[in-house]
Design a protein around this motif. Structure first.
Motif, mmCIF file in Angstrom:
data_model
loop_
_atom_site.group_PDB
_atom_site.id
_atom_site.type_symbol
_atom_site.label_atom_id
_atom_site.label_comp_id
_atom_site.label_asym_id
_atom_site.label_seq_id
_atom_site.Cartn_x
_atom_site.Cartn_y
_atom_site.Cartn_z
ATOM 1 N N PRO A 210 0.833 -1.213 0.000
ATOM 2 C CA PRO A 210 0.000 0.000 0.000
ATOM 3 C C PRO A 210 0.866 1.261 0.000
ATOM 4 C CG PRO A 210 -0.039 -1.036 2.161
ATOM 5 C CD PRO A 210 0.725 -1.956 1.254
ATOM 6 N N PHE A 211 0.426 2.259 -0.788
ATOM 7 C CA PHE A 211 1.168 3.513 -0.816
ATOM 8 C C PHE A 211 0.233 4.702 -1.003
ATOM 9 C CE2 PHE A 211 0.915 2.568 -5.313
ATOM 10 C CZ PHE A 211 0.854 3.802 -5.947
ATOM 11 N N VAL A 212 0.731 5.848 -0.557
ATOM 12 C CA VAL A 212 0.046 7.127 -0.680
ATOM 13 C C VAL A 212 0.915 8.023 -1.553
ATOM 14 C CG1 VAL A 212 -0.708 9.183 0.587
ATOM 15 C CG2 VAL A 212 -1.083 6.905 1.565
ATOM 16 N N TYR A 213 0.273 8.736 -2.469
ATOM 17 C CA TYR A 213 0.960 9.690 -3.340
ATOM 18 C C TYR A 213 0.694 11.094 -2.804
ATOM 19 C CZ TYR A 213 2.438 11.959 -7.695
ATOM 20 O OH TYR A 213 3.085 12.722 -8.643
ATOM 21 N N ILE A 214 1.771 11.837 -2.548
ATOM 22 C CA ILE A 214 1.641 13.222 -2.088
ATOM 23 C C ILE A 214 2.258 14.142 -3.135
ATOM 24 C CG2 ILE A 214 2.267 14.905 -0.322
ATOM 25 C CD1 ILE A 214 2.332 12.547 1.677
ATOM 26 N N SER A 215 1.434 15.012 -3.670
ATOM 27 C CA SER A 215 1.872 15.983 -4.664
ATOM 28 C C SER A 215 2.233 17.278 -3.951
ATOM 29 C CB SER A 215 0.746 16.219 -5.677
ATOM 30 O OG SER A 215 1.117 17.209 -6.601
ATOM 31 N N ASN A 216 3.518 17.585 -3.903
ATOM 32 C CA ASN A 216 4.000 18.808 -3.267
ATOM 33 C C ASN A 216 4.102 19.871 -4.360
ATOM 34 O OD1 ASN A 216 4.970 20.536 -1.329
ATOM 35 N ND2 ASN A 216 7.067 19.768 -1.449
ATOM 36 N N ARG A 217 3.077 20.708 -4.452
ATOM 37 C CA ARG A 217 2.922 21.619 -5.590
ATOM 38 C C ARG A 217 3.673 22.928 -5.388
ATOM 39 N NH1 ARG A 217 -2.813 19.980 -7.827
ATOM 40 N NH2 ARG A 217 -2.279 17.806 -8.158
#
Length: 137
Positions: free
Chosen positions: A58-65
């Motif tokens: 399981p993984f979470v994607y974090i978009s650091n904009r």
């Protein structure tokens, strides 16, 4: 609580579209200024996601904009289907326009989503998604 960003870093990858920081159960992306993200130009990223997480971790994607870029949001429909282990999508925004865009973007995802104004809060949210899965195993 402040998150130690380098504590669990597995690898940093610089691709044509941006910089990606891979951790045990999450990835942080920083897309390059001016890039237009499409399903097609993310193929190298998808290959990396497969190599780190396969279809079971399981993984979470974090978009650091940090930068201004555009994307084709319908690509989320295709990419989400590639990874049944993708459990959450967090977006860190730094201005009201990007927050509005991220709010619209949430409608294209069936996964848990959240918007933050700092990376530390996003990482703490990620823990609330990942920890129950780790505890149950």
């Amino acid at each position: 609580m402040t998150y130690d960003f380098n504590r669990k870093l597995i690898h940093k990858h610089e691709l044509d579209i941006g910089i990606f920081y891979f951790y045990k159960n999450h990835i942080i992306s920083e897309i390059k200024e001016g890039v237009t993200l499409t399903f097609e130009n993310c193929s190298a990223l998808f290959d990396l996601l497969r190599s780190y997480y396969g279809t079971t971790i399981p993984f979470v994607y974090i978009s650091n904009r940090k930068n201004s870029f555009s994307f084709v949001p319908t690509g989320h429909f295709k990419s989400s289907k590639l990874f049944p282990n993708f459990i959450g999508y967090g977006v860190v925004t730094y201005n009201s326009i990007n927050t509005k865009i991220a709010t619209l973007e949430q409608s294209f995802l069936d996964n848990e989503t959240a918007i933050f104004d700092n990376l530390n809060d996003a990482l703490q949210w990620k823990e609330t998604l990942i920890q129950p899965l780790i505890d149950s195993n």
